[in-house]
Motif scaffolding. Structure first.
Motif, PDB file in Angstrom:
ATOM      1  N   LEU A   8       0.806  -1.188  -0.113  1.00  0.00           N
ATOM      2  CA  LEU A   8       0.053   0.132  -0.034  1.00  0.00           C
ATOM      3  C   LEU A   8       0.997   1.188   0.134  1.00  0.00           C
ATOM      4  O   LEU A   8       1.983   1.298   0.549  1.00  0.00           O
ATOM      5  CB  LEU A   8      -0.847  -0.019   1.201  1.00  0.00           C
ATOM      6  CG  LEU A   8      -1.516  -1.317   1.376  1.00  0.00           C
ATOM      7  CD1 LEU A   8      -2.385  -1.360   2.732  1.00  0.00           C
ATOM      8  CD2 LEU A   8      -2.706  -1.405   0.336  1.00  0.00           C
ATOM      9  N   VAL A  15      -2.028   2.873   8.112  1.00  0.00           N
ATOM     10  CA  VAL A  15      -2.571   1.554   7.728  1.00  0.00           C
ATOM     11  C   VAL A  15      -2.998   0.783   9.081  1.00  0.00           C
ATOM     12  O   VAL A  15      -3.993   0.251   9.317  1.00  0.00           O
ATOM     13  CB  VAL A  15      -1.650   0.598   6.977  1.00  0.00           C
ATOM     14  CG1 VAL A  15      -2.170  -0.567   6.659  1.00  0.00           C
ATOM     15  CG2 VAL A  15      -1.344   1.605   5.489  1.00  0.00           C
ATOM     16  N   CYS A  19      -6.692  -0.461  10.374  1.00  0.00           N
ATOM     17  CA  CYS A  19      -6.804  -2.211  10.514  1.00  0.00           C
ATOM     18  C   CYS A  19      -6.970  -2.483  11.894  1.00  0.00           C
ATOM     19  O   CYS A  19      -7.685  -3.577  12.056  1.00  0.00           O
ATOM     20  CB  CYS A  19      -5.512  -2.879  10.072  1.00  0.00           C
ATOM     21  SG  CYS A  19      -5.492  -2.691   8.434  1.00  0.00           S
ATOM     22  N   LEU A 137      -8.641  -3.006   0.926  1.00  0.00           N
ATOM     23  CA  LEU A 137      -7.440  -2.269   1.535  1.00  0.00           C
ATOM     24  C   LEU A 137      -6.807  -1.483   0.255  1.00  0.00           C
ATOM     25  O   LEU A 137      -6.496  -0.171   0.673  1.00  0.00           O
ATOM     26  CB  LEU A 137      -6.430  -3.302   2.014  1.00  0.00           C
ATOM     27  CG  LEU A 137      -6.230  -3.783   3.607  1.00  0.00           C
ATOM     28  CD1 LEU A 137      -5.307  -4.643   3.639  1.00  0.00           C
ATOM     29  CD2 LEU A 137      -5.745  -2.492   4.061  1.00  0.00           C
ATOM     30  N   PHE A 141      -6.874   2.739   0.350  1.00  0.00           N
ATOM     31  CA  PHE A 141      -5.464   3.499   0.498  1.00  0.00           C
ATOM     32  C   PHE A 141      -4.854   3.781  -0.897  1.00  0.00           C
ATOM     33  O   PHE A 141      -3.650   4.564  -0.923  1.00  0.00           O
ATOM     34  CB  PHE A 141      -4.377   2.765   1.138  1.00  0.00           C
ATOM     35  CG  PHE A 141      -4.769   2.712   2.580  1.00  0.00           C
ATOM     36  CD1 PHE A 141      -4.575   3.642   3.371  1.00  0.00           C
ATOM     37  CD2 PHE A 141      -5.101   1.516   3.198  1.00  0.00           C
ATOM     38  CE1 PHE A 141      -4.787   3.617   4.639  1.00  0.00           C
ATOM     39  CE2 PHE A 141      -5.509   1.554   4.169  1.00  0.00           C
ATOM     40  CZ  PHE A 141      -5.158   2.514   5.249  1.00  0.00           C
TER      41      PHE A 141
END
Length: 161
Positions: A8, A15, A19, A137, A141
């Motif tokens: 990412l 991140v 998460c 994800l 991002f």
């Protein structure tokens, strides 16, 4: 053992924070979620309790405990109650050149129905779930809506699930 990973363009703290939040989980989990616990962010010792809709009319309950937690490095949740005999999910966050993050999911899963169900049904369902999770994800991002690289699953030596 099943392993999935994505690279990412966002920094590890951003991140990781996403998460380890209920909002992030809902955005990344490919099924409709109903929370039974009310934690916004997670850390070691927290119990995560939710139901998810696997198919129309089929809701499963999952309770997990965060058993390991290293800020911006890793966290591990283990199922404390739900459809699996064993469900251990290791989330790893590695810095990448240029300030990005590699997210790696290691899954150790054993159903209550034996090795045949583990290898056929469970692996297919988890492969679909985690492909969708990593696509979400990457979409979340992505700097311009593009998709990064997703890798997985890889297989552990035979006998492990």
């Amino acid at each position: 053992m099943l392993i999935y990973s994505s690279d990412l363009p966002a920094p590890v703290p951003e991140v990781f924070r996403h998460c380890t939040s209920s909002m992030g989980f809902e955005q990344l989990f490919p099924y409709r979620v109903r929370w039974r616990s009310s934690l916004d962010r997670w850390c070691k010792g927290d119990l995560l309790h939710f139901r998810y809709r696997l198919a129309p009319g089929l809701w499963l309950t999952h309770r997990a405990e965060v058993v390991e937690y290293q800020e911006n490095v890793r966290f591990v949740d283990e199922m404390a109650g739900g459809p699996y005999r064993l469900f251990r999910h290791v989330h790893l966050f590695e810095p990448r050149p240029g300030g990005g993050t590699r997210v790696i999911d290691h899954l150790q899963v054993v159903t209550r129905f034996g090795p045949l169900v583990d290898s056929l049904l469970c692996r297919v369902l988890l492969a679909s779930t985690f492909r969708r999770r990593h696509a979400a994800l990457e979409a979340h991002f992505a700097p311009t809506g593009g998709v990064g690289e997703a890798v997985g699953p890889s297989r552990a030596p035979s006998g492990e699930a």
